[in-house]
Design a protein around this motif. Sequence first.
Motif, PDB file in Angstrom:
ATOM      1  N   LEU A  27      -4.732  -8.971 -22.519  1.00 56.32           N
ATOM      2  CA  LEU A  27      -3.757 -10.245 -22.755  1.00 56.32           C
ATOM      3  C   LEU A  27      -4.078 -10.854 -24.036  1.00 56.32           C
ATOM      4  CD1 LEU A  27      -4.099 -11.590 -19.061  1.00 56.32           C
ATOM      5  CD2 LEU A  27      -2.595  -9.941 -20.084  1.00 56.32           C
ATOM      6  N   PHE A  28      -5.168 -10.958 -24.859  1.00 55.85           N
ATOM      7  CA  PHE A  28      -5.347 -11.735 -25.879  1.00 55.85           C
ATOM      8  C   PHE A  28      -5.955 -11.249 -27.032  1.00 55.85           C
ATOM      9  CE2 PHE A  28      -5.443 -14.175 -22.073  1.00 55.85           C
ATOM     10  CZ  PHE A  28      -4.415 -15.475 -22.377  1.00 55.85           C
ATOM     11  N   ALA A  29      -5.323  -9.808 -27.199  1.00 51.44           N
ATOM     12  CA  ALA A  29      -5.791  -9.049 -28.406  1.00 51.44           C
ATOM     13  C   ALA A  29      -5.033  -9.612 -29.385  1.00 51.44           C
ATOM     14  CB  ALA A  29      -5.439  -7.399 -28.135  1.00 51.44           C
ATOM     15  N   GLY A  30      -5.308  -9.034 -30.850  1.00 49.90           N
ATOM     16  CA  GLY A  30      -4.708  -9.635 -31.914  1.00 49.90           C
ATOM     17  C   GLY A  30      -4.914 -10.882 -32.457  1.00 49.90           C
ATOM     18  N   THR A  31      -3.949 -11.852 -32.616  1.00 52.18           N
ATOM     19  CA  THR A  31      -4.302 -12.947 -33.343  1.00 52.18           C
ATOM     20  C   THR A  31      -3.756 -14.159 -32.335  1.00 52.18           C
ATOM     21  OG1 THR A  31      -1.659 -13.101 -33.996  1.00 52.18           O
ATOM     22  CG2 THR A  31      -3.670 -12.242 -35.539  1.00 52.18           C
ATOM     23  N   LEU A  32      -3.632 -13.884 -31.195  1.00 53.11           N
ATOM     24  CA  LEU A  32      -3.531 -14.882 -30.228  1.00 53.11           C
ATOM     25  C   LEU A  32      -4.728 -16.051 -29.762  1.00 53.11           C
ATOM     26  CD1 LEU A  32      -1.985 -12.729 -27.159  1.00 53.11           C
ATOM     27  CD2 LEU A  32      -0.954 -14.571 -28.737  1.00 53.11           C
ATOM     28  N   LEU A  33      -5.716 -15.708 -30.267  1.00 55.40           N
ATOM     29  CA  LEU A  33      -6.916 -16.450 -29.860  1.00 55.40           C
ATOM     30  C   LEU A  33      -7.156 -17.211 -31.251  1.00 55.40           C
ATOM     31  CD1 LEU A  33      -9.331 -14.142 -27.971  1.00 55.40           C
ATOM     32  CD2 LEU A  33      -8.127 -15.921 -27.241  1.00 55.40           C
ATOM     33  N   GLN A  34      -6.556 -16.889 -32.316  1.00 53.75           N
ATOM     34  CA  GLN A  34      -6.702 -17.811 -33.649  1.00 53.75           C
ATOM     35  C   GLN A  34      -5.999 -18.995 -33.515  1.00 53.75           C
ATOM     36  OE1 GLN A  34      -5.837 -15.177 -37.048  1.00 53.75           O
ATOM     37  NE2 GLN A  34      -6.973 -13.622 -36.326  1.00 53.75           N
ATOM     38  N   SER A  35      -5.273 -19.455 -32.534  1.00 55.58           N
ATOM     39  CA  SER A  35      -4.848 -20.765 -32.229  1.00 55.58           C
ATOM     40  C   SER A  35      -5.263 -21.477 -31.030  1.00 55.58           C
ATOM     41  CB  SER A  35      -3.150 -20.695 -32.089  1.00 55.58           C
ATOM     42  OG  SER A  35      -2.990 -20.078 -31.003  1.00 55.58           O
ATOM     43  N   ALA A  36      -5.443 -22.785 -31.504  1.00 56.66           N
ATOM     44  CA  ALA A  36      -5.883 -23.645 -30.230  1.00 56.66           C
ATOM     45  C   ALA A  36      -5.394 -23.293 -28.662  1.00 56.66           C
ATOM     46  CB  ALA A  36      -6.288 -25.008 -30.506  1.00 56.66           C
ATOM     47  N   VAL A  37      -4.082 -23.227 -28.865  1.00 53.61           N
ATOM     48  CA  VAL A  37      -3.226 -23.179 -27.659  1.00 53.61           C
ATOM     49  C   VAL A  37      -3.503 -21.772 -27.027  1.00 53.61           C
ATOM     50  CG1 VAL A  37      -0.855 -22.801 -26.573  1.00 53.61           C
ATOM     51  CG2 VAL A  37      -1.382 -24.445 -28.433  1.00 53.61           C
ATOM     52  N   GLY A  38      -3.817 -20.720 -27.928  1.00 57.56           N
ATOM     53  CA  GLY A  38      -4.184 -19.273 -27.261  1.00 57.56           C
ATOM     54  C   GLY A  38      -5.415 -19.299 -26.820  1.00 57.56           C
ATOM     55  N   VAL A  39      -6.475 -20.020 -27.138  1.00 56.93           N
ATOM     56  CA  VAL A  39      -7.732 -20.074 -26.678  1.00 56.93           C
ATOM     57  C   VAL A  39      -7.717 -20.889 -25.482  1.00 56.93           C
ATOM     58  CG1 VAL A  39     -10.281 -21.196 -27.143  1.00 56.93           C
ATOM     59  CG2 VAL A  39      -8.850 -20.057 -28.838  1.00 56.93           C
ATOM     60  N   LEU A  40      -6.884 -22.100 -25.197  1.00 54.73           N
ATOM     61  CA  LEU A  40      -6.976 -22.691 -24.175  1.00 54.73           C
ATOM     62  C   LEU A  40      -6.419 -22.031 -22.784  1.00 54.73           C
ATOM     63  CD1 LEU A  40      -6.118 -26.159 -25.362  1.00 54.73           C
ATOM     64  CD2 LEU A  40      -8.372 -25.675 -24.393  1.00 54.73           C
ATOM     65  N   LEU A  41      -5.466 -21.262 -23.437  1.00 55.42           N
ATOM     66  CA  LEU A  41      -4.811 -20.411 -22.184  1.00 55.42           C
ATOM     67  C   LEU A  41      -5.535 -19.303 -21.679  1.00 55.42           C
ATOM     68  CD1 LEU A  41      -2.051 -19.814 -20.722  1.00 55.42           C
ATOM     69  CD2 LEU A  41      -1.548 -18.412 -22.604  1.00 55.42           C
ATOM     70  N   ALA A  42      -6.222 -18.646 -22.731  1.00 54.39           N
ATOM     71  CA  ALA A  42      -7.319 -17.704 -22.314  1.00 54.39           C
ATOM     72  C   ALA A  42      -8.309 -18.127 -21.446  1.00 54.39           C
ATOM     73  CB  ALA A  42      -7.929 -16.943 -23.377  1.00 54.39           C
ATOM     74  N   LEU A  43      -8.898 -19.344 -21.704  1.00 54.00           N
ATOM     75  CA  LEU A  43     -10.143 -19.968 -21.070  1.00 54.00           C
ATOM     76  C   LEU A  43      -9.385 -20.416 -19.559  1.00 54.00           C
ATOM     77  CD1 LEU A  43     -11.876 -22.291 -23.725  1.00 54.00           C
ATOM     78  CD2 LEU A  43     -12.421 -19.835 -22.728  1.00 54.00           C
ATOM     79  N   LEU A  44      -8.286 -20.984 -19.332  1.00 53.16           N
ATOM     80  CA  LEU A  44      -7.953 -21.729 -18.142  1.00 53.16           C
ATOM     81  C   LEU A  44      -7.112 -20.768 -17.212  1.00 53.16           C
ATOM     82  CD1 LEU A  44      -6.083 -25.005 -19.866  1.00 53.16           C
ATOM     83  CD2 LEU A  44      -8.327 -24.719 -18.363  1.00 53.16           C
ATOM     84  N   LEU A  45      -6.658 -19.593 -17.606  1.00 49.62           N
ATOM     85  CA  LEU A  45      -5.989 -18.875 -16.763  1.00 49.62           C
ATOM     86  C   LEU A  45      -6.977 -18.253 -15.713  1.00 49.62           C
ATOM     87  CD1 LEU A  45      -3.279 -17.493 -16.182  1.00 49.62           C
ATOM     88  CD2 LEU A  45      -3.906 -15.529 -17.726  1.00 49.62           C
ATOM     89  N   PRO A  46      -8.196 -17.719 -15.892  1.00 48.42           N
ATOM     90  CA  PRO A  46      -8.999 -17.394 -14.975  1.00 48.42           C
ATOM     91  C   PRO A  46      -9.291 -18.469 -13.696  1.00 48.42           C
ATOM     92  CG  PRO A  46      -9.790 -16.309 -16.918  1.00 48.42           C
ATOM     93  CD  PRO A  46      -8.903 -17.489 -17.210  1.00 48.42           C
ATOM     94  N   ALA A  47      -9.690 -19.577 -14.344  1.00 43.19           N
ATOM     95  CA  ALA A  47      -9.858 -20.623 -13.629  1.00 43.19           C
ATOM     96  C   ALA A  47      -9.030 -21.233 -12.601  1.00 43.19           C
ATOM     97  CB  ALA A  47     -10.592 -22.095 -14.226  1.00 43.19           C
ATOM     98  N   VAL A  48      -7.527 -21.190 -13.389  1.00 48.82           N
ATOM     99  CA  VAL A  48      -6.487 -21.672 -12.376  1.00 48.82           C
ATOM    100  C   VAL A  48      -6.006 -20.667 -11.627  1.00 48.82           C
ATOM    101  CG1 VAL A  48      -4.025 -21.897 -12.765  1.00 48.82           C
ATOM    102  CG2 VAL A  48      -5.699 -22.929 -14.391  1.00 48.82           C
ATOM    103  N   SER A  49      -6.200 -19.311 -11.643  1.00 48.59           N
ATOM    104  CA  SER A  49      -6.065 -18.372 -10.921  1.00 48.59           C
ATOM    105  C   SER A  49      -6.958 -18.367  -9.441  1.00 48.59           C
ATOM    106  CB  SER A  49      -6.018 -16.965 -11.431  1.00 48.59           C
ATOM    107  OG  SER A  49      -5.228 -16.883 -12.591  1.00 48.59           O
ATOM    108  N   VAL A  50      -8.151 -18.881  -9.790  1.00 47.21           N
ATOM    109  CA  VAL A  50      -8.860 -19.043  -8.724  1.00 47.21           C
ATOM    110  C   VAL A  50      -8.761 -20.197  -8.040  1.00 47.21           C
ATOM    111  CG1 VAL A  50     -11.615 -19.363  -7.980  1.00 47.21           C
ATOM    112  CG2 VAL A  50     -10.996 -17.814  -9.848  1.00 47.21           C
ATOM    113  N   ALA A  51      -8.055 -21.199  -8.607  1.00 48.86           N
ATOM    114  CA  ALA A  51      -7.818 -22.515  -7.733  1.00 48.86           C
ATOM    115  C   ALA A  51      -6.470 -22.168  -7.031  1.00 48.86           C
ATOM    116  CB  ALA A  51      -7.542 -23.476  -8.904  1.00 48.86           C
TER     117      ALA A  51
END
Length: 283
Positions: free
Chosen positions: A35-59
């Motif tokens: 889901l986050f290969a390439g340049t997606l994690l080079q932006s703050a928005v991409g990093v926050l999305l990658a970090l929050l998606l698993p936790a939000v899914s569990v919630a």
Amino acid sequence: MALFSLLVAIMVERLKLLPDALQLDNGLRWYQQQLFAGTLLQSAVGVLLALLLPAVSVAVLLWVCGDWLFGLPTLLVWVAFATVCFSHQHQRAVFKHYMQAACRGDTEACYLYARELDCSACLSAVSEKALGASVGQMAAWINYRYYAAVALFLILFGPVGVVLYCTVRFFAEERKRQNAPWPLLPELLYLLDWLPVRLVALGYVFCGQFSSGFGRWRELALDWRCKPRKIITQVAMAAEVMPEDNNAPVCVRSTLALLALSKRNFVLLLTLLSLLTIFGLVR
């Protein structure tokens, strides 16, 4: 619920019942690559999305489960995520190889396994005694980062909190391993570690030499910018007397002493959790 989930997770981890395919780091690595290969994690928005998606899914999963069947699905979710987040067979296997190499006197293999044990640390030991002290500090740090911190986040914030912490930890370690320009991760992990690392280090004080350990803990804990790794390793070294004469090889004496201190500290954590559960302060 927190105590039961944690006890089940400890049992599964000790018995190595969780297959490699279900190990947390393997799952997060697949998640990142898909889901986050390439340049997606080079932006703050991409990093926050990658970090929050698993936790939000569990919630969302916990919300969907609700109180069905007297809360049994919710309990299963707690146990499942506690078990997955608590299992780290790679670190345990590398440490076992290090101990085996030390027992057969293979110092070169000890250095190799010590470097593999914690790739984020610079191993500069020049003697067997210094190597044992360095690996002992690594063991104390790994015990905090992979076990004590996970237990605290599970107790305080449930499956959502522990998944968030483990996700931030994984991406921060991958960032360092790959030397990738991913923003926010060191700062977020530092904030998440700020209070738990001081609580765990305080546990070392009560489980070891109180006078010397508390003085070092007070000096480091009151410095709000002190790095978490420094707090854990320095307080652990101050709270535990390093053995000089025993039957163990030189390069594992300090390691075994600090590992024993970490185990006593974790038992203290479980004892406190049990008391809080009995008095109804923890769910």
